[in-house]
Motif scaffolding. Structure first.
Motif, PDB file in Angstrom:
ATOM      1  N   ALA A  29      26.400  41.312  51.041  1.00  0.00           N
ATOM      2  CA  ALA A  29      27.556  41.256  50.146  1.00  0.00           C
ATOM      3  C   ALA A  29      28.360  42.544  50.103  1.00  0.00           C
ATOM      4  O   ALA A  29      29.499  42.533  49.641  1.00  0.00           O
ATOM      5  CB  ALA A  29      27.089  40.902  48.724  1.00  0.00           C
ATOM      6  N   ALA A  30      27.810  43.661  50.564  1.00  0.00           N
ATOM      7  CA  ALA A  30      28.557  44.917  50.552  1.00  0.00           C
ATOM      8  C   ALA A  30      29.226  45.213  51.885  1.00  0.00           C
ATOM      9  O   ALA A  30      29.878  46.242  52.033  1.00  0.00           O
ATOM     10  CB  ALA A  30      27.646  46.076  50.161  1.00  0.00           C
ATOM     11  N   GLY A  31      29.061  44.304  52.841  1.00  0.00           N
ATOM     12  CA  GLY A  31      29.743  44.469  54.121  1.00  0.00           C
ATOM     13  C   GLY A  31      31.208  44.097  54.020  1.00  0.00           C
ATOM     14  O   GLY A  31      31.709  43.705  52.961  1.00  0.00           O
ATOM     15  N   ALA A  32      31.903  44.190  55.142  1.00  0.00           N
ATOM     16  CA  ALA A  32      33.341  43.950  55.132  1.00  0.00           C
ATOM     17  C   ALA A  32      33.681  42.514  54.722  1.00  0.00           C
ATOM     18  O   ALA A  32      34.539  42.280  53.867  1.00  0.00           O
ATOM     19  CB  ALA A  32      33.920  44.254  56.508  1.00  0.00           C
ATOM     20  N   VAL A  33      33.009  41.536  55.327  1.00  0.00           N
ATOM     21  CA  VAL A  33      33.248  40.137  54.965  1.00  0.00           C
ATOM     22  C   VAL A  33      32.668  39.843  53.594  1.00  0.00           C
ATOM     23  O   VAL A  33      33.326  39.256  52.725  1.00  0.00           O
ATOM     24  CB  VAL A  33      32.658  39.186  56.026  1.00  0.00           C
ATOM     25  CG1 VAL A  33      32.731  37.738  55.542  1.00  0.00           C
ATOM     26  CG2 VAL A  33      33.409  39.324  57.342  1.00  0.00           C
ATOM     27  N   GLY A  34      31.423  40.240  53.374  1.00  0.00           N
ATOM     28  CA  GLY A  34      30.740  39.916  52.121  1.00  0.00           C
ATOM     29  C   GLY A  34      31.459  40.433  50.895  1.00  0.00           C
ATOM     30  O   GLY A  34      31.594  39.719  49.888  1.00  0.00           O
ATOM     31  N   SER A  35      31.933  41.670  50.934  1.00  0.00           N
ATOM     32  CA  SER A  35      32.611  42.236  49.767  1.00  0.00           C
ATOM     33  C   SER A  35      33.924  41.529  49.481  1.00  0.00           C
ATOM     34  O   SER A  35      34.347  41.437  48.322  1.00  0.00           O
ATOM     35  CB  SER A  35      32.837  43.735  49.959  1.00  0.00           C
ATOM     36  OG  SER A  35      33.636  43.997  51.100  1.00  0.00           O
ATOM     37  N   THR A  36      34.565  41.013  50.520  1.00  0.00           N
ATOM     38  CA  THR A  36      35.788  40.231  50.316  1.00  0.00           C
ATOM     39  C   THR A  36      35.452  38.877  49.708  1.00  0.00           C
ATOM     40  O   THR A  36      36.148  38.402  48.801  1.00  0.00           O
ATOM     41  CB  THR A  36      36.543  40.044  51.646  1.00  0.00           C
ATOM     42  OG1 THR A  36      36.771  41.321  52.245  1.00  0.00           O
ATOM     43  CG2 THR A  36      37.878  39.358  51.415  1.00  0.00           C
ATOM     44  N   VAL A  37      34.373  38.261  50.173  1.00  0.00           N
ATOM     45  CA  VAL A  37      33.942  36.975  49.617  1.00  0.00           C
ATOM     46  C   VAL A  37      33.633  37.107  48.127  1.00  0.00           C
ATOM     47  O   VAL A  37      34.008  36.259  47.316  1.00  0.00           O
ATOM     48  CB  VAL A  37      32.717  36.428  50.376  1.00  0.00           C
ATOM     49  CG1 VAL A  37      32.149  35.194  49.678  1.00  0.00           C
ATOM     50  CG2 VAL A  37      33.086  36.090  51.814  1.00  0.00           C
ATOM     51  N   VAL A  38      32.936  38.183  47.756  1.00  0.00           N
ATOM     52  CA  VAL A  38      32.612  38.406  46.342  1.00  0.00           C
ATOM     53  C   VAL A  38      33.880  38.391  45.499  1.00  0.00           C
ATOM     54  O   VAL A  38      33.947  37.751  44.439  1.00  0.00           O
ATOM     55  CB  VAL A  38      31.849  39.745  46.176  1.00  0.00           C
ATOM     56  CG1 VAL A  38      31.782  40.153  44.706  1.00  0.00           C
ATOM     57  CG2 VAL A  38      30.442  39.639  46.751  1.00  0.00           C
ATOM     58  N   GLN A  39      34.901  39.076  45.962  1.00  0.00           N
ATOM     59  CA  GLN A  39      36.143  39.160  45.194  1.00  0.00           C
ATOM     60  C   GLN A  39      36.884  37.830  45.162  1.00  0.00           C
ATOM     61  O   GLN A  39      37.430  37.431  44.129  1.00  0.00           O
ATOM     62  CB  GLN A  39      37.042  40.242  45.785  1.00  0.00           C
ATOM     63  CG  GLN A  39      36.447  41.640  45.676  1.00  0.00           C
ATOM     64  CD  GLN A  39      37.297  42.662  46.375  1.00  0.00           C
ATOM     65  OE1 GLN A  39      38.290  43.143  45.828  1.00  0.00           O
ATOM     66  NE2 GLN A  39      36.938  43.006  47.599  1.00  0.00           N
ATOM     67  N   LEU A  40      36.910  37.124  46.287  1.00  0.00           N
ATOM     68  CA  LEU A  40      37.588  35.827  46.325  1.00  0.00           C
ATOM     69  C   LEU A  40      36.903  34.827  45.395  1.00  0.00           C
ATOM     70  O   LEU A  40      37.571  34.054  44.699  1.00  0.00           O
ATOM     71  CB  LEU A  40      37.607  35.285  47.759  1.00  0.00           C
ATOM     72  CG  LEU A  40      38.437  36.072  48.771  1.00  0.00           C
ATOM     73  CD1 LEU A  40      38.296  35.448  50.156  1.00  0.00           C
ATOM     74  CD2 LEU A  40      39.911  36.101  48.372  1.00  0.00           C
ATOM     75  N   ALA A  41      35.570  34.846  45.379  1.00  0.00           N
ATOM     76  CA  ALA A  41      34.842  33.933  44.497  1.00  0.00           C
ATOM     77  C   ALA A  41      35.121  34.256  43.041  1.00  0.00           C
ATOM     78  O   ALA A  41      35.206  33.354  42.189  1.00  0.00           O
ATOM     79  CB  ALA A  41      33.342  34.018  44.791  1.00  0.00           C
ATOM     80  N   THR A  42      35.277  35.544  42.753  1.00  0.00           N
ATOM     81  CA  THR A  42      35.615  35.956  41.390  1.00  0.00           C
ATOM     82  C   THR A  42      37.012  35.472  41.006  1.00  0.00           C
ATOM     83  O   THR A  42      37.239  35.026  39.870  1.00  0.00           O
ATOM     84  CB  THR A  42      35.537  37.491  41.272  1.00  0.00           C
ATOM     85  OG1 THR A  42      34.199  37.909  41.575  1.00  0.00           O
ATOM     86  CG2 THR A  42      35.888  37.943  39.872  1.00  0.00           C
ATOM     87  N   VAL A  59      29.249  50.933  54.365  1.00  0.00           N
ATOM     88  CA  VAL A  59      29.693  50.255  53.152  1.00  0.00           C
ATOM     89  C   VAL A  59      31.079  49.708  53.445  1.00  0.00           C
ATOM     90  O   VAL A  59      31.971  50.452  53.856  1.00  0.00           O
ATOM     91  CB  VAL A  59      29.747  51.211  51.948  1.00  0.00           C
ATOM     92  CG1 VAL A  59      30.298  50.502  50.718  1.00  0.00           C
ATOM     93  CG2 VAL A  59      28.362  51.772  51.655  1.00  0.00           C
ATOM     94  N   GLY A  60      31.280  48.417  53.263  1.00  0.00           N
ATOM     95  CA  GLY A  60      32.560  47.825  53.607  1.00  0.00           C
ATOM     96  C   GLY A  60      32.759  47.785  55.107  1.00  0.00           C
ATOM     97  O   GLY A  60      31.813  47.613  55.877  1.00  0.00           O
ATOM     98  N   LYS A  61      33.987  47.988  55.546  1.00  0.00           N
ATOM     99  CA  LYS A  61      34.334  47.871  56.958  1.00  0.00           C
ATOM    100  C   LYS A  61      34.006  49.141  57.724  1.00  0.00           C
ATOM    101  O   LYS A  61      34.386  50.241  57.321  1.00  0.00           O
ATOM    102  CB  LYS A  61      35.835  47.572  57.080  1.00  0.00           C
ATOM    103  CG  LYS A  61      36.294  47.380  58.521  1.00  0.00           C
ATOM    104  CD  LYS A  61      35.611  46.192  59.164  1.00  0.00           C
ATOM    105  CE  LYS A  61      36.088  45.996  60.591  1.00  0.00           C
ATOM    106  NZ  LYS A  61      35.385  44.880  61.234  1.00  0.00           N
TER     107      LYS A  61
END
Length: 336
Positions: free
Chosen positions: A153-166, A322-324
């Motif tokens: 969830a802290a990777g580039a895709v995962g962290s974006t998914v977390v925000q989109l789901a929010t 962390v991230g991208k």
């Protein structure tokens, strides 16, 4: 003027190391009609590249031995014989890991700096953002109040998914591998975060998901995903985006998942972002809007130096970024 390039010289059997690559000097390219010569500014290193180092059938052709690795990159046009491109243009596309390259202009896209820093074209406003958007919105289809679990969830895709789901009002549970990443995900709006290195994942998931799991966005596979399946709700959706835990393993065998899919009537669908090529404008429209509205943010891990590209790639598999994860090669000659 030097023109270094990185070649794949041996296919890895397990984790890739320096012995599988070679850094050599290439000839300086010559300009021809319809092409531009680019100077490399940034390269993106991504887990999917590990799969391209293997032989065999896949969704994308394997890298060829004794040829340069290629992938998402940002470059500056230094010479042009192509309509619509001129010296100083900042562009993005799939480029070889080579400092100077002659490129067909139709394979490049100009970057609009008004949308954000140029590096965002390699993540939140590029393939990373589109992967998160289409995987979650088209396959996951989260509804307000549902529980969405994101691995990696802290990777580039995962962290974006977390925000989109929010953004859509879901309850979000992230799984990551360090206290720093846990803190980041909390800042991004995750309702609960599990550190898989220090916690019992099965126990922590049961506590974090008391009403079960409606959407699982899987970037990792392996034992973490094994712990998710027993928690699937009726008609749950599993978005199979990645399986980084097994990319360097020859034999990776886990529990059988069929019984969980049957009991929950769950959907599991693998995908690559290229499946949605015709819908890219839709994704860009939503992502750029949310970024400008402050609903999306991003993290970057930037390594500097052409000679450090390989180490940055290796670090992906130990969770250092962390991230991208990007590598900066040069500054643009003409800053905006």
């Amino acid at each position: 003027m030097k023109n270094r390039e990185i070649l794949l010289v041996k296919r890895p059997d397990g984790a890739p190391t320096n012995e599988h690559f070679s850094i050599k000097e290439a000839a300086i390219p010559e300009l021809s009609e319809g092409k531009v010569i680019t100077r490399l500014l940034y390269v993106s290193v991504d887990p999917y590249m590990r799969g391209r180092m293997n032989e065999g059938k896949s969704y994308i052709e394997p890298f060829q031995l004794n040829e340069p690795i290629e992938g998402g990159a940002i470059a500056e046009v230094i010479q042009s014989q192509a309509d619509g491109f001129q010296e100083g243009d900042i562009v993005t596309g799939s480029l070889p890991w080579r400092e100077y390259t002659s490129v067909n202009a139709d394979s490049l896209r100009k970057i609009d700096p008004a949308l954000g820093p140029i590096t965002t074209s390699l993540h939140i406003l590029g393939m990373t953002g589109l992967t998160a958007y289409f995987g979650l919105m088209d396959i996951g289809q989260p509804q307000e109040g549902e529980t969405v679990v994101v691995s990696g969830a802290a990777g580039a895709v995962g962290s974006t998914v977390v925000q989109l789901a929010t953004i859509v009002g879901a309850r979000v549970v992230g799984i990551a591998g360090s206290d720093e990443k846990v803190q980041l995900l909390q800042q991004l709006g995750a309702d609960a975060v599990i550190n898989y290195r220090t916690e019992d994942v099965s126990k922590a998931l049961a506590e974090a998901c008391p009403d079960g799991v409606d959407v699982y966005f899987d970037n990792v596979g392996g034992e973490i995903s094994d712990a998710i399946y027993p928690l699937l709700n009726k008609f749950a959706r599993i978005v199979q985006c990645g399986a980084i835990s097994s990319y360097n393993k020859k034999n990776d065998q886990g529990p059988r998942i069929q019984q969980y899919l049957i009991k929950s009537s769950a959907l599991i669908k693998g995908f690559t972002v290229g499946d949605y090529r015709e819908r890219y404008p839709e994704g860009f429209q939503h992502l750029s809007k949310w970024l400008q509205e402050g609903k999306l943010t991003y993290e970057e891990t930037i390594t500097e130096g052409f000679e450090n590209i390989l180490q940055a790639f290796f670090d992906l598999f130990t969770g250092e970024n962390v991230g991208k994860q990007l590598v900066k090669i040069n500054e643009p000659s003409h800053k905006e």
